[in-house]
Design a protein around this motif. Structure first.
Motif, PDB file in Angstrom:
ATOM      1  N   PRO A 196      38.428  32.617  36.197  1.00 32.83           N
ATOM      2  CA  PRO A 196      37.264  33.392  36.615  1.00 32.83           C
ATOM      3  C   PRO A 196      37.435  34.069  37.975  1.00 32.83           C
ATOM      4  O   PRO A 196      37.011  35.205  38.156  1.00 32.83           O
ATOM      5  N   PHE A 197      38.078  33.380  38.917  1.00 36.96           N
ATOM      6  CA  PHE A 197      38.185  33.964  40.256  1.00 36.96           C
ATOM      7  C   PHE A 197      39.253  35.049  40.318  1.00 36.96           C
ATOM      8  O   PHE A 197      39.072  36.065  41.004  1.00 36.96           O
ATOM      9  N   ALA A 198      40.338  34.867  39.580  1.00 41.10           N
ATOM     10  CA  ALA A 198      41.348  35.936  39.516  1.00 41.10           C
ATOM     11  C   ALA A 198      40.723  37.180  38.871  1.00 41.10           C
ATOM     12  O   ALA A 198      40.991  38.308  39.280  1.00 41.10           O
ATOM     13  N   LEU A 199      39.852  36.958  37.891  1.00 41.53           N
ATOM     14  CA  LEU A 199      39.216  38.088  37.215  1.00 41.53           C
ATOM     15  C   LEU A 199      38.207  38.784  38.132  1.00 41.53           C
ATOM     16  O   LEU A 199      38.133  40.017  38.171  1.00 41.53           O
ATOM     17  N   ILE A 200      37.434  37.997  38.875  1.00 38.89           N
ATOM     18  CA  ILE A 200      36.501  38.623  39.833  1.00 38.89           C
ATOM     19  C   ILE A 200      37.296  39.451  40.849  1.00 38.89           C
ATOM     20  O   ILE A 200      36.932  40.592  41.158  1.00 38.89           O
ATOM     21  N   ASP A 201      38.398  38.891  41.338  1.00 45.33           N
ATOM     22  CA  ASP A 201      39.214  39.625  42.320  1.00 45.33           C
ATOM     23  C   ASP A 201      39.770  40.914  41.723  1.00 45.33           C
ATOM     24  O   ASP A 201      39.899  41.924  42.405  1.00 45.33           O
ATOM     25  N   LEU A 202      40.115  40.867  40.442  1.00 45.48           N
ATOM     26  CA  LEU A 202      40.672  42.063  39.789  1.00 45.48           C
ATOM     27  C   LEU A 202      39.600  43.135  39.619  1.00 45.48           C
ATOM     28  O   LEU A 202      39.803  44.304  39.949  1.00 45.48           O
ATOM     29  N   ILE A 203      38.440  42.722  39.110  1.00 43.92           N
ATOM     30  CA  ILE A 203      37.357  43.679  38.843  1.00 43.92           C
ATOM     31  C   ILE A 203      36.733  44.166  40.157  1.00 43.92           C
ATOM     32  O   ILE A 203      36.293  45.307  40.272  1.00 43.92           O
ATOM     33  N   GLY A 204      36.686  43.310  41.138  1.00 37.28           N
ATOM     34  CA  GLY A 204      35.993  43.593  42.398  1.00 37.28           C
ATOM     35  C   GLY A 204      34.740  42.731  42.456  1.00 37.28           C
ATOM     36  O   GLY A 204      33.895  42.789  41.561  1.00 37.28           O
ATOM     37  N   ALA A 205      34.626  41.935  43.530  1.00 38.98           N
ATOM     38  CA  ALA A 205      33.471  41.035  43.663  1.00 38.98           C
ATOM     39  C   ALA A 205      32.181  41.844  43.744  1.00 38.98           C
ATOM     40  O   ALA A 205      31.125  41.414  43.266  1.00 38.98           O
ATOM     41  N   LEU A 244      36.417  41.686  48.707  1.00 38.25           N
ATOM     42  CA  LEU A 244      36.103  42.227  47.379  1.00 38.25           C
ATOM     43  C   LEU A 244      37.166  41.942  46.335  1.00 38.25           C
ATOM     44  O   LEU A 244      36.982  42.240  45.169  1.00 38.25           O
ATOM     45  N   GLY A 245      38.291  41.380  46.765  1.00 42.80           N
ATOM     46  CA  GLY A 245      39.352  41.095  45.796  1.00 42.80           C
ATOM     47  C   GLY A 245      40.557  41.972  46.050  1.00 42.80           C
ATOM     48  O   GLY A 245      40.830  42.337  47.196  1.00 42.80           O
ATOM     49  N   ARG A 246      41.245  42.350  44.964  1.00 45.29           N
ATOM     50  CA  ARG A 246      42.513  43.073  45.135  1.00 45.29           C
ATOM     51  C   ARG A 246      42.359  44.358  45.918  1.00 45.29           C
ATOM     52  O   ARG A 246      43.219  44.715  46.714  1.00 45.29           O
ATOM     53  N   LYS A 247      41.231  45.076  45.685  1.00 40.19           N
ATOM     54  CA  LYS A 247      41.106  46.384  46.345  1.00 40.19           C
ATOM     55  C   LYS A 247      40.923  46.267  47.853  1.00 40.19           C
ATOM     56  O   LYS A 247      41.183  47.220  48.573  1.00 40.19           O
ATOM     57  N   SER A 248      40.461  45.105  48.332  1.00 41.51           N
ATOM     58  CA  SER A 248      40.315  44.969  49.782  1.00 41.51           C
ATOM     59  C   SER A 248      41.401  44.062  50.362  1.00 41.51           C
ATOM     60  O   SER A 248      41.436  43.805  51.558  1.00 41.51           O
ATOM     61  N   GLY A 249      42.253  43.538  49.497  1.00 41.34           N
ATOM     62  CA  GLY A 249      43.366  42.700  49.963  1.00 41.34           C
ATOM     63  C   GLY A 249      43.000  41.241  50.174  1.00 41.34           C
ATOM     64  O   GLY A 249      43.851  40.418  50.463  1.00 41.34           O
ATOM     65  N   ALA A 250      41.700  40.919  50.048  1.00 43.16           N
ATOM     66  CA  ALA A 250      41.274  39.525  50.208  1.00 43.16           C
ATOM     67  C   ALA A 250      40.126  39.249  49.255  1.00 43.16           C
ATOM     68  O   ALA A 250      39.262  40.110  49.036  1.00 43.16           O
ATOM     69  N   GLY A 251      40.118  38.060  48.691  1.00 39.57           N
ATOM     70  CA  GLY A 251      39.051  37.696  47.766  1.00 39.57           C
ATOM     71  C   GLY A 251      39.053  36.201  47.557  1.00 39.57           C
ATOM     72  O   GLY A 251      39.496  35.446  48.426  1.00 39.57           O
TER      73      GLY A 251
END
Ligand SMILES: NC(=O)c1ccc[n+]([C@@H]2O[C@H](COP(=O)([O-])OP(=O)(O)OC[C@H]3O[C@@H](n4cnc5c(N)ncnc54)[C@H](O)[C@@H]3O)[C@@H](O)[C@H]2O)c1
Length: 376
Positions: free
Chosen positions: A225-234, A269-276
């Protein structure tokens, strides 16, 4: 016979992908966008989207050119006159979509099907003010549209003929089309909520995001779930959760967990912000000793949400299972999880245990669907 002409309005992320889907299937595609630069570079963007497959030797260069040449950009809705099916992927705003369809229906033939790609608006509400409401259906593609097999088809009462024509064309373009109800979140965006929500509940109870993901990986999930949130964007996940929460009158099954709000507020926000939550990824931990019970808890909530939906609408169990497997890459659908969890009785047991331990405000989150209770 020539394939029917497809119209697409909105050449952003979704519209361009949808145009590609039908162009690849041999349809001429007429497309437009209110924003002139989006019209001007659409062909180029389509060619760029096809290039990696050409470079990898998976698509013939001549075929890629033929696909791009099937896209014809027009100045506005009046240029869509020849279309048999027009799909809109414009801004997610009721009035914008209603105004657009009013302009489209003035331009096209009386039997042209009008499809909305809305994620969160009611298809009935969109069609209400139109002159030919029975022509309006929902065709909900997933991102990226050329890659994701699933399309949710929403057919409000009276629009069956339009729905059947859209289904035939979309299946012929290689998609798996499932019937979804015209209710908030359709199937996937609603039934997916517990995957994230119950993981966030565990996080708030003190478990680490990476160990929850590891537990789900051990249960066969390609992404936790958390890898997916990071991928989609929190932020996107939070917006979807809030939208469903509001549409469902704030029911705790769609609770907006503080851990998600805080993560977004902190810009993680996840991958797009480099931290999640799990970005950047550290070394993946081994599944915790209670991995099975973590996965069972999340799956029990997924089963229950699916059971509520099936009970409230005429959505079939097969449609729900297919939608979650294809829309979220789940290894099994919720009704497929039932047996694995030990049947309805075992799911009820997990739910009642969680209900007892939950804070007062969240107890109704764990109320079982009457359908599950009847089966046990
Ligand atoms: N992005 C996703 O993951 C996703 C998935 C499924 C459905 N959707 C839905 O698809 C729709 C489009 O989303 P998107 O992510 O492609 O958005 P986007 O912002 O990438 O693209 C929208 C495009 O529509 C154009 N547009 C806006 N109003 C218009 C109008 N009145 N007439 C013509 N063009 C107009 C904009 O110029 C823009 O190019 C929304 O309804 C969204 O809810 C999005």
């Amino acid at each position: 016979m020539d394939r029917p002409v497809i119209g697409v309005v909105g050449l952003g992320t979704m519209g361009l992908g949808i145009a590609q889907v039908y162009a690849q299937a041999g349809h001429a595609v007429l497309a437009t966008d209110a924003h002139a630069p989006a019209r001007a570079n659409a062909r180029e963007r389509l060619a760029a989207a096809l290039a990696p497959r050409v470079n990898a030797g998976k698509l013939d260069a001549a075929e890629a050119e033929a696909i791009a040449s099937r896209l014809q950009v027009v100045d506005g809705p009046e240029g869509l006159a020849d279309a048999a099916l027009v799909i809109e992927a414009v801004a997610e705003d009721l009035a914008v979509k209603q105004d657009l369809f009013a302009a489209v229906e003035r331009a096209v033939a009386a039997d042209c099907v009008l499809a909305t790609n809305t994620s969160s608006l009611s298809v009935r509400a969109i069609r209400d003010p139109l002159a030919r409401p029975m022509q309006v259906i929902g065709l909900h593609f997933f991102n990226p549209a050329p890659v994701m097999k699933l399309v949710e088809l929403v057919v409000p009462q009276g629009a069956e003929e339009a729905g059947n024509r859209a289904r035939t064309l979309t299946e012929a373009a290689g998609k798996v089309v499932v019937d979804a109800p015209d209710s908030p979140g359709f199937i996937v965006n609603r039934c997916a909520r517990p995957f994230y929500g119950e993981a966030l509940a565990l996080l708030e109870e003190g478990r680490a995001a990476a160990e929850i993901d590891a537990a789900m990986a051990a249960a066969g999930y390609r992404m936790g779930p958390f890898a997916l949130i990071d991928l989609i964007g929190a932020d996107i996940n939070l917006a979807a959760t809030r939208s469903l929460n509001a549409a469902m009158g704030g029911h705790p099954r769609y609770h907006v967990f503080a851990a998600l709000e805080e993560t977004v507020a902190a810009g993680r926000l996840g991958r797009k912000s480099g931290a999640g939550f799990v970005t950047p990824p550290g070394e993946a931990p081994a599944p915790p000793a209670d991995a099975e019970s973590i996965a069972a808890r999340i799956e029990a909530l997924l089963v229950n949400e699916a059971a509520w939906l099936a009970q409230e609408s005429s959505t079939s169990r097969d449609a729900i299972d297919t939608a979650l497997k294809l829309g979220l890459n789940f290894p099994r659908g919720p009704f497929g999880m039932l047996d694995r969890l030990g049947g309805p009785g075992a799911v009820l047991h997990i739910l009642s245990d969680l209900r007892v331990r939950a804070p007062e405000a969240l107890k109704p989150r764990y109320d079982p669907s009457p359908w599950l209770e009847a089966l046990a």
